[in-house]
Design an enzyme around this catalytic site. Structure first.
Site, short mmCIF file in Angstrom:
data_model
loop_
_atom_site.label_atom_id
_atom_site.label_comp_id
_atom_site.label_asym_id
_atom_site.label_seq_id
_atom_site.Cartn_x
_atom_site.Cartn_y
_atom_site.Cartn_z
N ASP A 23 -11.42 2.55 10.33
CA ASP A 23 -11.07 2.26 8.93
C ASP A 23 -11.61 0.89 8.54
O ASP A 23 -10.92 0.07 7.95
CB ASP A 23 -9.55 2.32 8.77
CG ASP A 23 -9.13 2.51 7.31
OD1 ASP A 23 -9.97 2.95 6.51
OD2 ASP A 23 -7.97 2.21 6.98
N LYS B 70 4.70 -6.07 8.97
CA LYS B 70 4.36 -4.84 8.26
C LYS B 70 5.56 -3.91 8.31
O LYS B 70 6.08 -3.61 9.40
CB LYS B 70 3.13 -4.17 8.91
CG LYS B 70 2.58 -3.00 8.12
CD LYS B 70 1.24 -2.55 8.70
CE LYS B 70 0.60 -1.45 7.85
NZ LYS B 70 -0.72 -1.06 8.38
N ALA C 274 0.85 -1.20 0.00
CA ALA C 274 0.00 0.00 0.00
C ALA C 274 0.88 1.24 0.00
O ALA C 274 2.10 1.17 -0.13
CB ALA C 274 -0.93 -0.02 1.21
N GLN D 75 4.20 -2.11 3.37
CA GLN D 75 3.88 -3.38 2.73
C GLN D 75 4.02 -4.50 3.76
O GLN D 75 4.68 -4.34 4.79
CB GLN D 75 4.75 -3.63 1.50
CG GLN D 75 6.21 -3.87 1.74
CD GLN D 75 6.98 -4.02 0.41
OE1 GLN D 75 6.60 -3.44 -0.61
NE2 GLN D 75 8.05 -4.80 0.43
N VAL D 76 3.39 -5.64 3.45
CA VAL D 76 3.26 -6.72 4.43
C VAL D 76 3.89 -8.00 3.88
O VAL D 76 3.65 -8.37 2.73
CB VAL D 76 1.77 -6.96 4.77
CG1 VAL D 76 1.63 -8.12 5.75
CG2 VAL D 76 1.15 -5.71 5.35
#
Length: 551
Positions: free
Chosen positions: A288, A153, A134, A138-139
């Site tokens: 969210d 993460k 994203a 990133q993961v």
């Protein structure tokens, strides 16, 4: 002052706007409106061969081309439906973080720097290819030496300077829009960018996100409705977060959920209950909760991920919000108007009868439809838009709440179209209100405050005696602090200083002029008279000018 790098970025932004046929955005401002005719001399106006998509689609495409920071801004802007036309808000809600992953070697290096040791000492497996990428992080999937599967993460390298650069540009654009765009004053672009800045800077701290996850996990420990993954604090930092890996079906995959035999009605109603429980019981809600951040276990329990944005309300806000919603359920618009004034969401001088009439005109058409067809989120949106006409200040915590409620309601209706959010929420709010004002609430608050009461109880007789003695001797003084009186006093002080400055400046200006005029008659050297008179006059003029600016 705009630096060269920012100037180049502004040129790039303008080029992207022109490429997507958004030159009218620039030429519609008051600053460039007189030059609007130049559009017919521009090559991009005549060389466009393909038919341009609709205006909202062009805005979304332009934001995607401008990069992840503008994509994120568009996503957050889509939640401000009190500011945007519905078609633009709907299109911006489709923005996705389609961001290419950064180098795996760099990702490994960031994790090793955070851990202070090689990856092999902590993980038995670390997948170099990321699971997701994203705009902020990133993961990666990994396995600890203990055999437990986790996700890692990792914050994007050098993301902070990029964000600060683009934030500076957004502020420049917002200030220009507020000054020269006809809609600028109404839409408060600078305030919107400020809200965005606070949100995105919070997301840059993964330790904060880990703390949010831990708090939510404690709140829902042992729940059969919501599961929150565990954070491995010993491996987490501001740039890296290690969390338990979860497995579940994405909540948007309705077909798969139905195939597993999960009740869609139960999922929809539990989503609403989870939201109101987070807001009113815990005062800490996941803000969210879009479908990409929610999964479902085979047994029907929700799993939440991505805790970068959370919200909370003050006790007063919770109380007034609950009373507002219950008053709406009973169509008591007078009480709604009173609550807005009492909570100071609108100015105290607002006429309650006028505000009540405005609320009634918005709400009555809504209540004439079946409850199952009424959008709770859009209902709150209409309320806030009405209140804005009465100078209601933007309440960031309520905007976040409204955004989350829109997510939850949209998700619930996607799972179970017949979901009646009103009838699901009303019993919950009534129980909560009874719990806040009933005998049990009194006993609970007394028990919570007992240590403080016990500590000061011994001093109470002496304090009462002192007040009565001072009153009897005429020595009792009552100090009243008022925000309006303080403001008035500060204004009077400022005006007093301005008057003194203006008198001093005018006196010095006059003295300088007299010195230059009468210098030869008082037998002083001409050069000295001219220099002294000029300096005295210039100083006086400067003081006079500063007084005028402050006024």
């Amino acid at each position: 002052m705009i630096r060269p790098a920012e100037a180049w970025r502004l040129i790039h932004i303008n080029w992207v706007l022109l490429r997507h046929g958004l030159d009218e955005v620039i030429l519609a401002t008051r600053l460039f409106k007189p030059l609007r005719f130049l559009i017919y001399f521009s090559p991009w106006h005549w060389l466009r061969r393909e038919e341009l998509p609709a205006y909202p689609v062009r805005i979304r495409l332009a934001l995607e081309d401008l990069g992840p920071i503008f994509v994120k801004f568009g996503q957050i802007l889509s939640t401000r439906r009190d500011l945007l036309p519905p078609d633009i808000a709907e299109e911006l809600a489709r923005l996705q973080d389609r961001v290419p992953p950064f180098c795996s070697a760099e990702s490994r290096a960031i994790v090793e720097r955070s851990l202070g040791r090689p990856l092999s000492e902590v993980f038995s497996r670390f997948e170099t290819d990321p699971m997701a990428s994203a705009s902020i992080a990133q993961v990666h999937a990994a396995t600890l030496k203990t055999g437990q599967e986790v996700v890692v993460k990792v914050l994007r390298p050098n993301i902070k300077p990029i964000i600060h650069r683009d934030l500076a540009l957004l502020y420049i654009i917002a200030r220009l829009a507020q000054r020269y765009w006809s809609e600028g004053r109404r839409l408060h672009p600078v305030a919107v960018v400020r809200d965005y800045e606070r949100t995105i800077l919070d997301e840059l701290d993964l330790q904060r996100e880990a703390a949010n996850a831990s708090q939510l996990r404690r709140n829902w420990e042992g729940s059969d409705m919501l599961y929150v993954p565990d954070v491995h604090w010993e491996y987490s930092s501001r740039t890296v977060m290690v969390m338990e890996r979860i497995y579940g079906t994405p909540v948007g995959n309705v077909a798969e959920l139905k195939r597993q035999g999960i009740s869609m009605r139960q999922l929809g109603e539990q989503g609403v209950e989870i939201f109101f429980t987070q807001v009113f019981r815990d005062n800490f809600f996941h803000a969210d909760m879009h479908p990409g951040n929610i999964f479902v276990e085979p047994g029907g329990r929700y799993i939440a991920v991505d805790f970068g944005i959370v919200g909370s309300l003050s006790e007063q806000d919770k109380r007034y919000l609950a009373e507002n919603l219950l008053a709406f359920f009973h169509r008591d618009y007078h009480r709604v108007a009173e609550l807005h004034v009492e909570s100071e969401w609108v100015p105290r001088e607002t006429r309650v009868d006028e505000f009540e009439s405005a609320i009634r005109s918005v709400c009555e058409p809504i209540f004439n439809r079946p409850l199952a067809e009424i959008s709770f989120g859009h209902f709150l949106l209409n309320l806030f838009q009405t209140a804005r006409r009465f100078d209601m200040e933007v309440q960031p915590q309520l905007v976040l709440l409204q955004k989350t409620l829109l997510y939850i309601e949209g998700l619930g209706r996607q799972l179970y179209p017949e979901l009646d959010l009103w009838s699901t929420a009303k019993p919950f709010l009534e129980r909560w209100m009874q719990d806040q004002v009933g005998p049990q609430a009194f006993l609970r608050k007394t028990k919570a405050n007992f240590p403080y009461l016990a500590e000061y109880a011994a001093d109470m007789p002496l304090l009462i005696h002192k007040v009565l003695r001072d009153s009897a001797n005429g020595e009792f003084e009552l100090n009243i602090k008022s925000k309006q009186l303080t403001t008035l006093r500060d204004d009077l002080k400022r005006q007093h200083r301005n008057i003194i400055g203006a008198i001093s400046g005018a006196s010095m200006l006059l003295a300088g002029a007299l010195l230059i005029t009468l210098g030869p008659s008082i037998l002083l050297p001409a050069s000295l008279v001219t220099v002294g008179g000029s300096m005295l006059g210039a100083t006086g003029a400067l003081i006079l000018f500063q007084s005028w600016l402050r006024a």
